[in-house]
Design a protein around this motif. Structure first.
Motif, mmCIF file in Angstrom:
data_model
loop_
_atom_site.group_PDB
_atom_site.id
_atom_site.type_symbol
_atom_site.label_atom_id
_atom_site.label_comp_id
_atom_site.label_asym_id
_atom_site.label_seq_id
_atom_site.Cartn_x
_atom_site.Cartn_y
_atom_site.Cartn_z
ATOM 1 N N THR A 21 0.624 -1.233 -0.086
ATOM 2 C CA THR A 21 -0.037 0.079 0.028
ATOM 3 C C THR A 21 1.058 1.147 0.100
ATOM 4 O O THR A 21 0.592 2.102 -0.586
ATOM 5 C CB THR A 21 -0.757 -0.014 1.344
ATOM 6 O OG1 THR A 21 -1.894 -1.152 1.352
ATOM 7 C CG2 THR A 21 -1.874 1.316 1.319
ATOM 8 N N LEU A 22 1.773 1.194 0.816
ATOM 9 C CA LEU A 22 2.639 2.385 0.868
ATOM 10 C C LEU A 22 3.375 2.506 -0.647
ATOM 11 O O LEU A 22 3.566 3.793 -1.008
ATOM 12 C CB LEU A 22 3.890 2.164 1.804
ATOM 13 C CG LEU A 22 4.877 3.178 1.845
ATOM 14 C CD1 LEU A 22 4.398 4.472 2.235
ATOM 15 C CD2 LEU A 22 5.968 2.894 2.741
ATOM 16 N N GLY A 23 3.747 1.434 -1.112
ATOM 17 C CA GLY A 23 4.479 1.682 -2.464
ATOM 18 C C GLY A 23 3.475 2.392 -3.533
ATOM 19 O O GLY A 23 3.853 3.108 -4.327
ATOM 20 N N VAL A 24 2.183 1.832 -3.562
ATOM 21 C CA VAL A 24 1.248 2.639 -4.616
ATOM 22 C C VAL A 24 1.202 4.009 -3.965
ATOM 23 O O VAL A 24 1.014 4.854 -5.082
ATOM 24 C CB VAL A 24 -0.137 1.698 -4.332
ATOM 25 C CG1 VAL A 24 -1.281 2.501 -5.077
ATOM 26 C CG2 VAL A 24 -0.075 0.346 -4.930
ATOM 27 N N ARG A 25 0.948 4.282 -2.851
ATOM 28 C CA ARG A 25 0.815 5.699 -2.124
ATOM 29 C C ARG A 25 2.088 6.521 -2.782
ATOM 30 O O ARG A 25 2.057 7.638 -3.200
ATOM 31 C CB ARG A 25 0.670 5.886 -0.678
ATOM 32 C CG ARG A 25 -0.478 5.389 -0.159
ATOM 33 C CD ARG A 25 -0.547 5.377 1.182
ATOM 34 N NE ARG A 25 0.064 6.704 1.847
ATOM 35 C CZ ARG A 25 0.988 6.905 3.084
ATOM 36 N NH1 ARG A 25 0.893 5.761 3.711
ATOM 37 N NH2 ARG A 25 1.185 7.885 3.300
ATOM 38 N N GLY A 26 3.252 5.761 -2.540
ATOM 39 C CA GLY A 26 4.271 6.458 -3.180
ATOM 40 C C GLY A 26 4.573 6.783 -4.750
ATOM 41 O O GLY A 26 4.979 7.812 -5.099
ATOM 42 N N LEU A 27 4.114 5.710 -5.240
ATOM 43 C CA LEU A 27 3.859 6.163 -6.968
ATOM 44 C C LEU A 27 2.989 7.117 -7.155
ATOM 45 O O LEU A 27 3.315 7.951 -7.955
ATOM 46 C CB LEU A 27 3.601 4.603 -7.748
ATOM 47 C CG LEU A 27 4.514 3.445 -7.390
ATOM 48 C CD1 LEU A 27 4.025 2.286 -8.436
ATOM 49 C CD2 LEU A 27 5.890 4.036 -8.386
ATOM 50 N N VAL A 28 1.888 7.021 -6.441
ATOM 51 C CA VAL A 28 0.805 8.117 -7.024
ATOM 52 C C VAL A 28 1.235 9.618 -6.694
ATOM 53 O O VAL A 28 1.162 10.414 -7.074
ATOM 54 C CB VAL A 28 -0.540 7.795 -6.156
ATOM 55 C CG1 VAL A 28 -1.553 9.046 -6.216
ATOM 56 C CG2 VAL A 28 -0.959 6.563 -7.183
ATOM 57 N N GLY A 29 1.610 9.797 -5.483
ATOM 58 C CA GLY A 29 2.215 10.868 -4.775
ATOM 59 C C GLY A 29 3.316 11.345 -5.439
ATOM 60 O O GLY A 29 3.482 12.761 -5.800
ATOM 61 N N GLY A 30 4.304 10.651 -5.577
ATOM 62 C CA GLY A 30 5.443 11.224 -6.439
ATOM 63 C C GLY A 30 5.328 11.463 -7.694
ATOM 64 O O GLY A 30 5.805 12.366 -8.307
#
Length: 140
Positions: A21-30
């Motif tokens: 989940t953190l990975g998906v959040r990082g991809l979207v935010g970044g």
């Protein structure tokens, strides 16, 4: 005995889910900051970056995309596949997220609740990774 599902302890599944989940959040935010470095797409002004050496959100966006996006997704995949290196990668992810939240708070101020959530999230990843059940699963 720890409850298992599909050959993995429940806490391992929780860790995989949190890191993924953190990975998906990082991809979207970044990705948002990389595509629109002005921050306009999420309603953030570059004026908050005045005390920093960067003038737009491209560099923070790249860090988020790679360090808190791609790297956690690779770690989550490694955890799923049972690779021992992924356990260490998860520790790096947790520490990186906690450090990101602290640095962001020190530079920009601790006014956003997301900073506290990310700090707790990062610490939680480290604590969960060090749990005896998770350690035992990746030490075999």
């Amino acid at each position: 005995m720890e409850h298992e599902w599909r050959g993995r302890p429940l806490l391992v599944w929780v860790l995989i889910g949190l890191v993924g989940t953190l990975g998906v959040r990082g991809l979207v935010g970044g990705g948002q900051f990389i595509l629109v470095p002005s921050g306009d797409v999420i309603g953030v002004s570059t004026t908050v970056l005045a005390p920093t050496p960067v003038r737009d959100f491209l560099v923070p966006g790249l860090f988020l995309f790679v360090g808190l996006g791609l790297f956690p997704l690779v770690s989550a995949y490694g955890l799923y596949r049972g690779h021992r290196w992924a356990w260490s990668g998860t520790l790096v992810v947790g520490v990186a997220l906690a450090c990101w939240a602290v640095v962001e708070g020190l530079v920009l101020g601790f006014g956003e609740r997301l900073q506290y959530l990310n700090l707790v999230y990062g610490i939680g990843l480290v604590v969960l990774a060090f749990s005896p059940v998770v350690r035992a699963h990746y030490d075999t």
